[in-house]
Design a protein around this motif. Sequence first.
Motif, PDB file in Angstrom:
ATOM      1  N   ALA A 110      38.326  49.277  42.683  1.00 13.21           N
ATOM      2  CA  ALA A 110      37.831  48.797  43.977  1.00 13.21           C
ATOM      3  C   ALA A 110      36.533  48.016  43.799  1.00 13.21           C
ATOM      4  O   ALA A 110      36.360  46.938  44.396  1.00 13.21           O
ATOM      5  CB  ALA A 110      37.623  49.965  44.934  1.00 13.21           C
ATOM      6  N   LYS A 111      35.632  48.538  42.975  1.00 13.00           N
ATOM      7  CA  LYS A 111      34.359  47.844  42.732  1.00 13.00           C
ATOM      8  C   LYS A 111      34.603  46.501  42.065  1.00 13.00           C
ATOM      9  O   LYS A 111      34.054  45.476  42.474  1.00 13.00           O
ATOM     10  CB  LYS A 111      33.441  48.715  41.864  1.00 13.00           C
ATOM     11  CG  LYS A 111      32.107  48.056  41.550  1.00 13.00           C
ATOM     12  CD  LYS A 111      31.294  48.923  40.604  1.00 13.00           C
ATOM     13  CE  LYS A 111      29.909  48.438  40.299  1.00 13.00           C
ATOM     14  NZ  LYS A 111      29.658  47.042  40.220  1.00 13.00           N
TER      15      LYS A 111
ATOM     16  N   VAL B  23      32.743  47.729  32.780  1.00 15.34           N
ATOM     17  CA  VAL B  23      33.643  48.554  33.591  1.00 15.34           C
ATOM     18  C   VAL B  23      35.068  47.997  33.498  1.00 15.34           C
ATOM     19  O   VAL B  23      36.038  48.756  33.361  1.00 15.34           O
ATOM     20  CB  VAL B  23      33.161  48.622  35.059  1.00 15.34           C
ATOM     21  CG1 VAL B  23      34.228  49.240  35.966  1.00 15.34           C
ATOM     22  CG2 VAL B  23      31.866  49.413  35.154  1.00 15.34           C
ATOM     23  N   MET B  24      35.187  46.669  33.536  1.00 16.31           N
ATOM     24  CA  MET B  24      36.510  46.058  33.452  1.00 16.31           C
ATOM     25  C   MET B  24      37.173  46.358  32.121  1.00 16.31           C
ATOM     26  O   MET B  24      38.384  46.588  32.072  1.00 16.31           O
ATOM     27  CB  MET B  24      36.414  44.546  33.681  1.00 16.31           C
ATOM     28  CG  MET B  24      37.769  43.871  33.722  1.00 16.31           C
ATOM     29  SD  MET B  24      38.833  44.523  35.047  1.00 16.31           S
ATOM     30  CE  MET B  24      39.204  43.016  35.898  1.00 16.31           C
TER      31      MET B  24
ATOM     32  N   SER C 162      54.482  46.444  45.663  1.00 15.73           N
ATOM     33  CA  SER C 162      53.073  46.635  45.963  1.00 15.73           C
ATOM     34  C   SER C 162      52.225  46.404  44.715  1.00 15.73           C
ATOM     35  O   SER C 162      51.170  45.747  44.769  1.00 15.73           O
ATOM     36  CB  SER C 162      52.846  48.041  46.507  1.00 15.73           C
ATOM     37  OG  SER C 162      51.481  48.271  46.718  1.00 15.73           O
ATOM     38  N   LEU C 163      52.673  46.911  43.594  1.00 18.06           N
ATOM     39  CA  LEU C 163      51.982  46.706  42.326  1.00 18.06           C
ATOM     40  C   LEU C 163      51.948  45.220  41.976  1.00 18.06           C
ATOM     41  O   LEU C 163      50.936  44.708  41.479  1.00 18.06           O
ATOM     42  CB  LEU C 163      52.662  47.517  41.225  1.00 18.06           C
ATOM     43  CG  LEU C 163      52.038  47.491  39.844  1.00 18.06           C
ATOM     44  CD1 LEU C 163      50.573  47.896  39.868  1.00 18.06           C
ATOM     45  CD2 LEU C 163      52.831  48.396  38.908  1.00 18.06           C
ATOM     46  N   ALA C 164      53.032  44.509  42.253  1.00 21.11           N
ATOM     47  CA  ALA C 164      53.079  43.064  41.997  1.00 21.11           C
ATOM     48  C   ALA C 164      51.976  42.343  42.765  1.00 21.11           C
ATOM     49  O   ALA C 164      51.320  41.443  42.233  1.00 21.11           O
ATOM     50  CB  ALA C 164      54.445  42.502  42.363  1.00 21.11           C
ATOM     51  N   GLU C 165      51.753  42.753  44.004  1.00 24.59           N
ATOM     52  CA  GLU C 165      50.691  42.134  44.804  1.00 24.59           C
ATOM     53  C   GLU C 165      49.326  42.410  44.189  1.00 24.59           C
ATOM     54  O   GLU C 165      48.460  41.537  44.163  1.00 24.59           O
ATOM     55  CB  GLU C 165      50.752  42.620  46.246  1.00 24.59           C
ATOM     56  CG  GLU C 165      51.968  42.099  47.001  1.00 24.59           C
ATOM     57  CD  GLU C 165      52.098  40.591  46.948  1.00 24.59           C
ATOM     58  OE1 GLU C 165      51.096  39.886  47.211  1.00 24.59           O
ATOM     59  OE2 GLU C 165      53.197  40.099  46.616  1.00 24.59           O
ATOM     60  N   GLY C 166      49.138  43.623  43.696  1.00 29.19           N
ATOM     61  CA  GLY C 166      47.885  43.954  43.030  1.00 29.19           C
ATOM     62  C   GLY C 166      47.667  43.124  41.774  1.00 29.19           C
ATOM     63  O   GLY C 166      46.545  42.684  41.497  1.00 29.19           O
ATOM     64  N   GLU C 167      48.722  42.901  41.026  1.00 29.12           N
ATOM     65  CA  GLU C 167      48.615  42.071  39.818  1.00 29.12           C
ATOM     66  C   GLU C 167      48.271  40.626  40.195  1.00 29.12           C
ATOM     67  O   GLU C 167      47.460  39.980  39.531  1.00 29.12           O
ATOM     68  CB  GLU C 167      49.910  42.134  39.007  1.00 29.12           C
ATOM     69  CG  GLU C 167      50.210  43.493  38.419  1.00 29.12           C
ATOM     70  CD  GLU C 167      49.295  43.888  37.265  1.00 29.12           C
ATOM     71  OE1 GLU C 167      48.301  43.192  36.961  1.00 29.12           O
ATOM     72  OE2 GLU C 167      49.578  44.930  36.651  1.00 29.12           O
TER      73      GLU C 167
END
Length: 164
Positions: A17-18, A32-33, A113-118
């Motif tokens: 999120a950060k 962090v990344m 949903s995971l695809a959108e995050g990627e």
Amino acid sequence: MRPLPEGAPADLYAAFAKINACTAPTIADLQVMVFAEAAGKALYGAMAEGVEHPEVKALMLTNGREELAHAHRVSKVIGILTGEAFPAPEPEENPYLQTPMRSRPVTAASLLSLAEGENAGDDLYQKWAAACPNPEAAELFRQNGREERRHGERMRQAAALLGE
């Protein structure tokens, strides 16, 4: 156990999120990344363990391997920008892998949903590249972004294979 940078979120999901809110990362953000991307291999591996469809499993494991490659590239960016090494952690050294991972069922909907995050990961890396004054580092960000987009494509492919 490798220490997280000062002020880093202690939880992997808070770290994502950060990072996702960051448009011009600091060195601490990049560190962090590195931890978060390195954890991505384990996340995809854990999801793949619960999948019986061999092609879906293979797509997930490919994404996981590339998430670790992203960690290595961000590590390289840190070296370019600071002159100091910050290697990607081994799983047992990664603080983000010391707590149990959230279990989520692998369904067509969860994969979409995971695809959108990627895809959002691609957008993030492209913003980082645009904000980066070093051309070599910026290209490493762009490469990670292009692969994040391919991760999304793979997860859409996996969702279609599940056919739910």
